[in-house]
Design a protein around this motif. Structure first.
Motif, mmCIF file in Angstrom:
data_model
loop_
_atom_site.group_PDB
_atom_site.id
_atom_site.type_symbol
_atom_site.label_atom_id
_atom_site.label_comp_id
_atom_site.label_asym_id
_atom_site.label_seq_id
_atom_site.Cartn_x
_atom_site.Cartn_y
_atom_site.Cartn_z
ATOM 1 N N GLY A 25 0.580 -5.754 2.004
ATOM 2 C CA GLY A 25 0.232 -6.391 1.097
ATOM 3 C C GLY A 25 -1.069 -7.244 1.083
ATOM 4 O O GLY A 25 -1.446 -8.353 0.430
ATOM 5 N N THR A 27 -3.957 -6.410 0.056
ATOM 6 C CA THR A 27 -4.548 -6.533 -1.168
ATOM 7 C C THR A 27 -4.383 -7.667 -2.366
ATOM 8 O O THR A 27 -4.864 -7.970 -3.171
ATOM 9 N N ARG A 32 -4.474 -11.330 1.455
ATOM 10 C CA ARG A 32 -5.893 -11.253 1.661
ATOM 11 C C ARG A 32 -6.124 -12.384 2.764
ATOM 12 O O ARG A 32 -6.751 -12.506 3.284
ATOM 13 N N GLY A 50 -2.545 -1.718 1.783
ATOM 14 C CA GLY A 50 -2.042 -2.152 0.367
ATOM 15 C C GLY A 50 -1.770 -0.671 -0.239
ATOM 16 O O GLY A 50 -1.459 0.144 0.284
ATOM 17 N N HIS A 51 -1.684 -0.841 -1.411
ATOM 18 C CA HIS A 51 -1.028 0.265 -2.364
ATOM 19 C C HIS A 51 -2.335 0.564 -3.258
ATOM 20 O O HIS A 51 -3.145 1.208 -3.000
ATOM 21 N N ARG A 53 -4.848 -1.032 -4.552
ATOM 22 C CA ARG A 53 -5.818 -1.794 -4.466
ATOM 23 C C ARG A 53 -6.429 -1.340 -3.207
ATOM 24 O O ARG A 53 -7.521 -2.160 -2.964
ATOM 25 N N ALA A 54 -5.929 -0.724 -2.360
ATOM 26 C CA ALA A 54 -6.027 -0.690 -0.862
ATOM 27 C C ALA A 54 -7.276 -0.152 -0.522
ATOM 28 O O ALA A 54 -8.213 -0.697 0.132
ATOM 29 N N ARG A 60 -4.280 2.647 2.684
ATOM 30 C CA ARG A 60 -3.003 2.963 1.762
ATOM 31 C C ARG A 60 -1.901 3.526 2.415
ATOM 32 O O ARG A 60 -1.799 4.344 3.048
ATOM 33 N N ALA A 85 3.851 -7.819 1.107
ATOM 34 C CA ALA A 85 3.832 -7.000 -0.064
ATOM 35 C C ALA A 85 5.459 -7.117 -0.678
ATOM 36 O O ALA A 85 6.101 -7.155 -0.050
#
Ligand SMILES: NC(=O)c1ccc[n+]([C@@H]2O[C@H](COP(=O)([O-])OP(=O)(O)OC[C@H]3O[C@@H](n4cnc5c(N)ncnc54)[C@H](OP(=O)(O)O)[C@@H]3O)[C@@H](O)[C@H]2O)c1
Length: 331
Positions: A25, A27, A32, A50-51, A53-54, A60, A85
């Motif tokens: 998580g 992103t 962050r 991230g997913h 927005r990676a 990703r 996340a």
């Protein structure tokens, strides 16, 4: 990958960070800050996932894909995983219950199993929420019985249980409503009040004055995460189980909005306190789920929270509509 136990040196004499931390998580709002906290410290080598927005900054990795999770842990061999996340918007969890449970519960179970199975075993920090409590009898200590009022709180509590069940080296860190540097003001329930604060000319604006909150800055939570990780490296058995971290200033949404208006020298007379809870308005929320942070204090890891007015000014000044205002307020 650099060695995990000791600082290594390259041929040029440069030091390679000692420990590896994986931040899921990375992103998101909290991720962050957590990524930055470790990345900016020379003892740590941080990898963020991230997913949607990676890319391009982070890796990703869809946490619902077990094989992808296994591959990341096998290749990166983290000493510590900070699992940020989640689906944390209560109304979205109610609407898309299955997808939210998959992320908040099943993906947590996968990460916990992989953390435990990796050699020599990664320390997992699972970020949870004060919404595991019903808010009727605050403050809540780490050993108090959770009783979530909504599906979001229940899914996070189930995530806690999966983490504890599958991973012996785990810390559950419960935190209240968060704010911090945002990509857009709606990203946090606290910075989202900026829109109402600015509506001065458009008439009065009713804001909840029933639910007591303890808005907490993500940079403070990030410092706690690193402190827990570092203490766990020194003394693994002392950092296990449930921990609470919270800022101390108690505020309703109405009080937060007034404080924001005052911090920016904006009118607050259009902000009106709503002293009754509207019936049947979406997911139920606790009235006051204040967290007592006893275990962090016992370990000497209770980070002093930033004052709300200073910290919220840091977060919102980039959204001031007019550069001249920025000069009036700050210079
Ligand atoms: N925000 C709060 O007020 C608050 C309060 C108490 C506790 N918490 C807890 O704090 C933690 C962090 O919350 P947050 O506010 O930072 O959340 P957030 O800003 O909504 O970020 C959610 C993160 O989850 C990632 N994600 C979503 N679906 C994914 C998937 N299938 N695979 C991999 N990653 C996925 C997102 O990645 P992409 O964006 O790249 O898709 C994003 O990085 C959560 O555990 C939350 O329950 C938050």
């Amino acid at each position: 990958m650099p060695g995990s136990e000791h600082a290594d040196r390259t041929e040029d004499g440069l030091s390679i960070p000692r420990h590896r931390v994986l931040v899921t998580g990375a992103t998101g709002l909290l991720g962050r800050a957590v990524y930055k906290e470790f990345h900016n410290n020379k003892d740590w080598h941080a990898l963020g996932t991230g997913h949607r927005r990676a890319r391009p900054r982070f890796l990703r990795c869809d946490l619902l894909d077990e094989d992808a999770v296994k591959a990341v842990i096998r290749d990166f061999r983290p000493d510590v995983i900070v699992h940020c996340a989640a689906e944390r918007r209560p109304h979205v969890v109610e609407r898309n219950a299955e997808a939210a449970v998959d992320l908040n519960v099943k993906a947590t179970a996968t990460l916990a199993k992989e953390a435990a199975a990796s050699k020599p075993g990664a320390f997992l920090i699972y970020i949870s929420t004060d919404y595991v409590f019903d808010g009727r009898d605050p403050p809540y200590g780490e050993d108090d019985t959770p009783e979530p009022l909504n599906l979001y709180g229940k899914s996070k509590l189930d995530g806690e249980r999966e983490a504890l069940r599958h991973c012996p080296a785990v810390a559950i860190l419960r935190v209240p409503v968060l704010y911090g540097e945002v990509e857009h003001v709606e990203e946090s329930a606290v910075t989202a009040l900026w829109d109402q604060v600015q509506e001065g000319a458009a008439g009065s604006c009713m804001l909840d004055h029933c639910q007591q909150r303890f808005p907490t800055e993500v940079r403070d939570v990030a410092v706690v995460c690193r402190a827990l990780a570092e203490r766990q490296r020194q003394d693994p058995s002392s950092v296990r189980g449930i921990f609470h971290y919270s800022a101390k200033e108690q505020m309703t949404k109405y009080e937060m909005a007034v404080a924001i208006a005052q911090a920016f020298h904006l009118p607050a007379s259009h902000l009106m306190p709503l002293t009754e809870q509207p019936a049947g308005a979406g997911a139920r929320r606790p009235l006051n789920a204040q967290l007592a942070c006893c275990r962090l204090r016992q370990l000497g890891l209770d980070v002093q929270p930033r004052p709300f007015r200073t910290a919220i000014t840091d977060c919102l000044w980039p959204f001031l509509p007019d550069k001249r205002w920025r000069q009036t307020v700050f210079f």
